[in-house]
Design a protein around this motif. Sequence first.
Motif, PDB file in Angstrom:
ATOM      1  N   ALA A 114       0.834  -1.208   0.000  1.00 33.86           N
ATOM      2  CA  ALA A 114       0.000   0.000   0.000  1.00 33.86           C
ATOM      3  C   ALA A 114       0.869   1.258   0.000  1.00 33.86           C
ATOM      4  O   ALA A 114       0.391   2.360   0.261  1.00 33.86           O
ATOM      5  N   ASP A 115       2.166   1.099  -0.269  1.00 36.26           N
ATOM      6  CA  ASP A 115       3.148   2.192  -0.328  1.00 36.26           C
ATOM      7  C   ASP A 115       3.394   2.860   1.026  1.00 36.26           C
ATOM      8  O   ASP A 115       3.824   4.017   1.072  1.00 36.26           O
ATOM      9  N   CYS A 116       3.158   2.163   2.131  1.00 36.04           N
ATOM     10  CA  CYS A 116       3.446   2.687   3.469  1.00 36.04           C
ATOM     11  C   CYS A 116       4.873   2.295   3.855  1.00 36.04           C
ATOM     12  O   CYS A 116       5.266   1.136   3.715  1.00 36.04           O
ATOM     13  N   PHE A 117       5.628   3.267   4.358  1.00 39.64           N
ATOM     14  CA  PHE A 117       7.007   3.035   4.771  1.00 39.64           C
ATOM     15  C   PHE A 117       7.051   2.019   5.908  1.00 39.64           C
ATOM     16  O   PHE A 117       6.290   2.117   6.864  1.00 39.64           O
ATOM     17  N   LEU A 118       7.952   1.049   5.806  1.00 40.59           N
ATOM     18  CA  LEU A 118       8.127   0.038   6.850  1.00 40.59           C
ATOM     19  C   LEU A 118       9.407   0.256   7.649  1.00 40.59           C
ATOM     20  O   LEU A 118       9.394   0.293   8.865  1.00 40.59           O
ATOM     21  N   TRP A 119      10.527   0.394   6.953  1.00 37.74           N
ATOM     22  CA  TRP A 119      11.819   0.589   7.605  1.00 37.74           C
ATOM     23  C   TRP A 119      12.843   1.046   6.558  1.00 37.74           C
ATOM     24  O   TRP A 119      12.610   0.941   5.367  1.00 37.74           O
ATOM     25  N   GLY A 120      13.972   1.526   7.042  1.00 35.73           N
ATOM     26  CA  GLY A 120      15.062   1.931   6.165  1.00 35.73           C
ATOM     27  C   GLY A 120      16.393   1.554   6.776  1.00 35.73           C
ATOM     28  O   GLY A 120      16.514   1.429   7.997  1.00 35.73           O
ATOM     29  N   VAL A 121      17.373   1.345   5.929  1.00 40.80           N
ATOM     30  CA  VAL A 121      18.708   0.998   6.387  1.00 40.80           C
ATOM     31  C   VAL A 121      19.727   1.652   5.459  1.00 40.80           C
ATOM     32  O   VAL A 121      19.498   1.781   4.259  1.00 40.80           O
ATOM     33  N   GLU A 122      20.849   2.084   6.040  1.00 39.79           N
ATOM     34  CA  GLU A 122      21.922   2.694   5.271  1.00 39.79           C
ATOM     35  C   GLU A 122      23.030   1.665   5.087  1.00 39.79           C
ATOM     36  O   GLU A 122      23.531   1.103   6.066  1.00 39.79           O
ATOM     37  N   LEU A 123      23.375   1.398   3.829  1.00 39.49           N
ATOM     38  CA  LEU A 123      24.441   0.457   3.497  1.00 39.49           C
ATOM     39  C   LEU A 123      25.719   1.239   3.225  1.00 39.49           C
ATOM     40  O   LEU A 123      25.676   2.346   2.668  1.00 39.49           O
ATOM     41  N   LYS A 124      26.848   0.671   3.604  1.00 43.93           N
ATOM     42  CA  LYS A 124      28.132   1.381   3.483  1.00 43.93           C
ATOM     43  C   LYS A 124      28.422   1.838   2.055  1.00 43.93           C
ATOM     44  O   LYS A 124      28.889   2.954   1.838  1.00 43.93           O
ATOM     45  N   ASN A 125      28.137   0.959   1.082  1.00 48.92           N
ATOM     46  CA  ASN A 125      28.445   1.283  -0.313  1.00 48.92           C
ATOM     47  C   ASN A 125      27.847   0.214  -1.231  1.00 48.92           C
ATOM     48  O   ASN A 125      27.176  -0.715  -0.762  1.00 48.92           O
ATOM     49  N   PHE A 126      28.104   0.352  -2.514  1.00 45.74           N
ATOM     50  CA  PHE A 126      27.565  -0.604  -3.477  1.00 45.74           C
ATOM     51  C   PHE A 126      28.127  -2.003  -3.253  1.00 45.74           C
ATOM     52  O   PHE A 126      27.426  -2.990  -3.428  1.00 45.74           O
ATOM     53  N   ALA A 127      29.385  -2.099  -2.844  1.00 45.22           N
ATOM     54  CA  ALA A 127      29.989  -3.418  -2.587  1.00 45.22           C
ATOM     55  C   ALA A 127      29.226  -4.161  -1.486  1.00 45.22           C
ATOM     56  O   ALA A 127      29.025  -5.377  -1.578  1.00 45.22           O
ATOM     57  N   ALA A 128      28.790  -3.451  -0.451  1.00 46.23           N
ATOM     58  CA  ALA A 128      28.017  -4.076   0.633  1.00 46.23           C
ATOM     59  C   ALA A 128      26.674  -4.574   0.100  1.00 46.23           C
ATOM     60  O   ALA A 128      26.233  -5.681   0.436  1.00 46.23           O
ATOM     61  N   LEU A 129      26.023  -3.774  -0.739  1.00 47.38           N
ATOM     62  CA  LEU A 129      24.753  -4.185  -1.349  1.00 47.38           C
ATOM     63  C   LEU A 129      24.978  -5.407  -2.239  1.00 47.38           C
ATOM     64  O   LEU A 129      24.225  -6.381  -2.171  1.00 47.38           O
ATOM     65  N   LYS A 130      26.015  -5.371  -3.046  1.00 42.17           N
ATOM     66  CA  LYS A 130      26.310  -6.473  -3.961  1.00 42.17           C
ATOM     67  C   LYS A 130      26.570  -7.767  -3.194  1.00 42.17           C
ATOM     68  O   LYS A 130      26.096  -8.835  -3.585  1.00 42.17           O
ATOM     69  N   LYS A 131      27.287  -7.677  -2.082  1.00 38.58           N
ATOM     70  CA  LYS A 131      27.575  -8.858  -1.274  1.00 38.58           C
ATOM     71  C   LYS A 131      26.280  -9.485  -0.765  1.00 38.58           C
ATOM     72  O   LYS A 131      26.101 -10.709  -0.829  1.00 38.58           O
ATOM     73  N   LEU A 132      25.361  -8.666  -0.259  1.00 37.82           N
ATOM     74  CA  LEU A 132      24.078  -9.184   0.221  1.00 37.82           C
ATOM     75  C   LEU A 132      23.287  -9.819  -0.922  1.00 37.82           C
ATOM     76  O   LEU A 132      22.679 -10.877  -0.759  1.00 37.82           O
TER      77      LEU A 132
END
Length: 101
Positions: free
Chosen positions: A59-77
């Motif tokens: 329903a487009d309601c915000f649930l949570w947010g997280v800050e990732l160190k960089n693209f490498a951290a996102l890619k690893k996940l």
Amino acid sequence: MLTAADFDKLGFWEDVTPEENITVYGMDFGDAYIMLTDDLGKTPVNEKGFIVAAAYDDADCFLWGVELKNFAALKKLCTTHPAGSQELLEALRAYKLPKKQ
């Protein structure tokens, strides 16, 4: 410099937000989705800069947010867990920035 192809390889779709005039990247997780921006709410283009993952319900309601160190951290996940999986969604939500040494 990050491009749409970099995010596409990880399973993210691309969308343009006319009201903010930016490109965001997202991924669907059944009844939720995440959107990626940089730490200023703009299109992520710096691979060494922070990436913010914000989760929303269907329903487009915000649930949570997280800050990732960089693209490498996102890619690893994203390479550890399948795109669109509950495992990836939980791994993103549980992510903690590394402590500065």
